[in-house]
Design an enzyme around this catalytic site. Structure first.
Site, PDB file in Angstrom:
ATOM      1  CE1 TYR A 226      -2.417  -5.554   7.253  1.00 24.27           C
ATOM      2  CE2 TYR A 226      -3.223  -3.357   6.806  1.00 24.27           C
ATOM      3  CZ  TYR A 226      -2.989  -4.648   6.393  1.00 24.27           C
ATOM      4  OH  TYR A 226      -3.307  -5.021   5.112  1.00 24.27           O
TER       5      TYR A 226
ATOM      6  CG  ASN B 136      -7.965  -4.705  -0.169  1.00 27.12           C
ATOM      7  OD1 ASN B 136      -7.197  -3.782   0.072  1.00 27.12           O
ATOM      8  ND2 ASN B 136      -7.668  -5.961   0.106  1.00 27.12           N
TER       9      ASN B 136
ATOM     10  CG  HIS C  80      -1.965  -1.091   1.188  1.00 28.42           C
ATOM     11  ND1 HIS C  80      -3.143  -1.007   0.478  1.00 28.42           N
ATOM     12  CD2 HIS C  80      -1.969  -2.314   1.783  1.00 28.42           C
ATOM     13  CE1 HIS C  80      -3.826  -2.133   0.641  1.00 28.42           C
ATOM     14  NE2 HIS C  80      -3.134  -2.937   1.411  1.00 28.42           N
TER      15      HIS C  80
END
Length: 504
Positions: free
Chosen positions: A354, A146, A73
């Site tokens: 994350y 997404n 990303h």
């Protein structure tokens, strides 16, 4: 022993602090802590669970007390806006954005590509990240998803391998279909996602004209502790518009920043894009009655109705790209009361990964950056580290303490989830790797089917190993005979071998 006056003064000051009004202990995203004494475990004598995001954050922060391009990303575009609830959904969730009709919550959204590096053309085929940060009165909630409803894998154990295969070769530094189809030939569950990403949805015409999905199941918990599983879906009010391969080539020659330029120009002109947020809701009993694993990230919840819960409008571009878009940090671990993670194996790994990658990128004080800072007070004992600008004037940086009344609030303890079975390392049952890929193929019109075949064939035809090529073709054949047959013909494969392998 004689005490100094200064020591007496400090001691008296600390003791006086014990009379202050009680405050609730929070995590760095501002969410209240329900239990700061005990880890989440699989039963009384079971293992500690990775989904204990409070425990993980404490350990991560502690290890970094003594700060790079994103790995995935990396190419992103952000915008500010607001979310307005369409009704009161407090019977389903205690989370603030949904507890009052007309309730307005500020948001920041970052759109992105997944695989390609920062500065790469926005025309390249790729899933598009759709990450939304809600600044609520009980902390920041990140809905990180997404533009496609499923994913390539179902277990986070395979995430680094998947990304490595899709990234450029470590030898040539060139992305190579021989590498990623080698990986996917050993991951039959990827057939569904490959079908989506090689459709024209893999090359959106605009960020404004694509949907967004949370991908994973989450838990909604109401004030009574009742649990339902939910999936989130952002529906574009602008409709869906994608690019065919010839349009991609045409636009790339004119403007390879077309997604960013379109979003920025439309917002500047006052054409503020909107998305309606829908949820699918299943009780635990309904989830368990599905004829596939409802927590499998390679699956859609078929034939489950959606309910609109609100509308998001993006109305302001960032004042500075680096300060806001580049430094914005999203993680599924940024949860708030009323929203909990499901047992989805891919989501469970993302809860850790994350948060950890953002700590690596931005340092342990990333929540002090304005774009990531909660709109509520953050009360905890995290300290020091790169970039710390928060002045703390108390001698008490631990809990519990008889001198400072900062403690957890049992009201926000995690829900109790019944468990059965043993601690294990074993694949899920009811994998059903191919049938939803077939459902997707059959839902396309003839033009979209042709484009999907041509897009897939462009990369699959480059695979030199005939065993890998035939294996991949057999997956698409198993999804739908017409799908596999047409794709085999497009890459000049052996349909007899494909059909034979598909029948095994």
């Amino acid at each position: 022993m004689k005490m100094s006056k200064s020591f007496l003064y400090i001691t008296l000051s600390v003791i006086t602090a014990s009379s202050v009004q009680a405050q609730t202990l929070t995590r760095d995203n501002g969410a209240p802590v329900g239990d700061n004494q005990n880890s989440l475990t699989a039963g009384e004598n079971g293992s500690v669970l990775l989904q204990d995001v409070h425990l993980i954050q404490k350990l991560q922060r502690f290890a970094r007390e003594r700060i790079p391009e994103r790995v995935v990303h990396a190419r992103g575009t952000g915008a500010h806006g607001n979310f307005v609830a369409s009704a009161d959904f407090s019977h389903l969730t205690a989370s603030p954005p949904f507890n009052e009709a007309g309730k307005e919550t500020p948001v920041f959204v970052r759109f992105s590509t997944v695989i390609h590096p920062k500065g790469s053309p926005e025309t390249l085929r790729d899933p598009r990240g759709f990450a939304t940060k809600f600044y609520t009165e009980q902390g920041n909630w990140d809905l990180v998803g997404n533009n496609l409803p499923v994913f390539f894998i179902r277990d986070s154990m395979k995430f680094p391998d998947m990304v490595h295969s899709l990234k450029p070769s470590p030898i040539t530094n060139v992305q190579d279909p021989n590498r990623f189809f080698d990986f996917f030939s050993k991951e039959p569950g990827s057939t569904h996602m490959l079908s989506w990403v090689y459709s024209n949805l893999g090359t959106p015409a605009s960020y404004r004209t694509m949907d967004g999905f949370g991908v994973h199941a989450y838990k909604w918990v109401n004030q009574s502790g009742e649990i339902n599983y939910v999936k989130f879906h952002w529906k574009s009010q602008q409709g869906i518009k994608s690019l065919r391969s010839n349009e991609v080539i045409e636009i790339q020659g004119k403007d390879f920043n077309h997604l960013t330029n379109d979003l920025y120009s439309q917002i500047k002109q006052g054409n503020h894009p909107k998305w309606d947020l829908f949820v699918k809701v299943l009780s635990p009993t309904e989830l368990n009655s599905l004829d596939y694993n409802g927590l499998d990230a390679t699956k859609i919840w078929l034939n489950v109705p959606e309910t609109k819960v609100g509308t998001m409008t993006l109305n302001k571009i960032p004042d500075n790209f680096f300060l806001e878009t580049e430094q914005s940090a999203f993680s599924p671990a940024n949860l708030i009361p009323g929203i909990e993670p499901s047992e989805d194996r891919l989501l469970q790994g993302r809860l850790f990964a994350y948060s950890d990658t953002q700590l690596y990128r931005l340092g342990s004080n990333l929540f002090q950056l304005p774009i990531n800072q909660p709109k509520v007070a953050v009360n905890n004992h995290n300290q020091n580290g790169f970039g710390n600008i928060e002045l703390k004037d108390s001698d008490i940086n631990y809990e519990p303490s008889q001198y400072l009344n900062l403690s957890e609030n049992p009201k926000y303890k995690a829900t109790q989830t019944p468990l059965s079975g043993v601690v294990q390392q074993k694949a899920i049952t009811q994998q059903r790797n191919f049938y939803q890929a077939g459902e997707f193929y059959r839902s396309l019109n003839e033009q979209d089917k042709m484009d999907l075949i041509n897009n897939l064939a462009g990369d699959l035809a480059q695979v030199k190993d005939e065993n890998i090529k035939t294996t991949m073709l057999s997956y698409f054949y198993r999804a739908d005979k017409d799908y596999g047959t047409r794709l085999t013909k497009a890459v000049k494969g052996n349909i007899k071998q494909v059909a034979q392998l598909a029948s095994i």
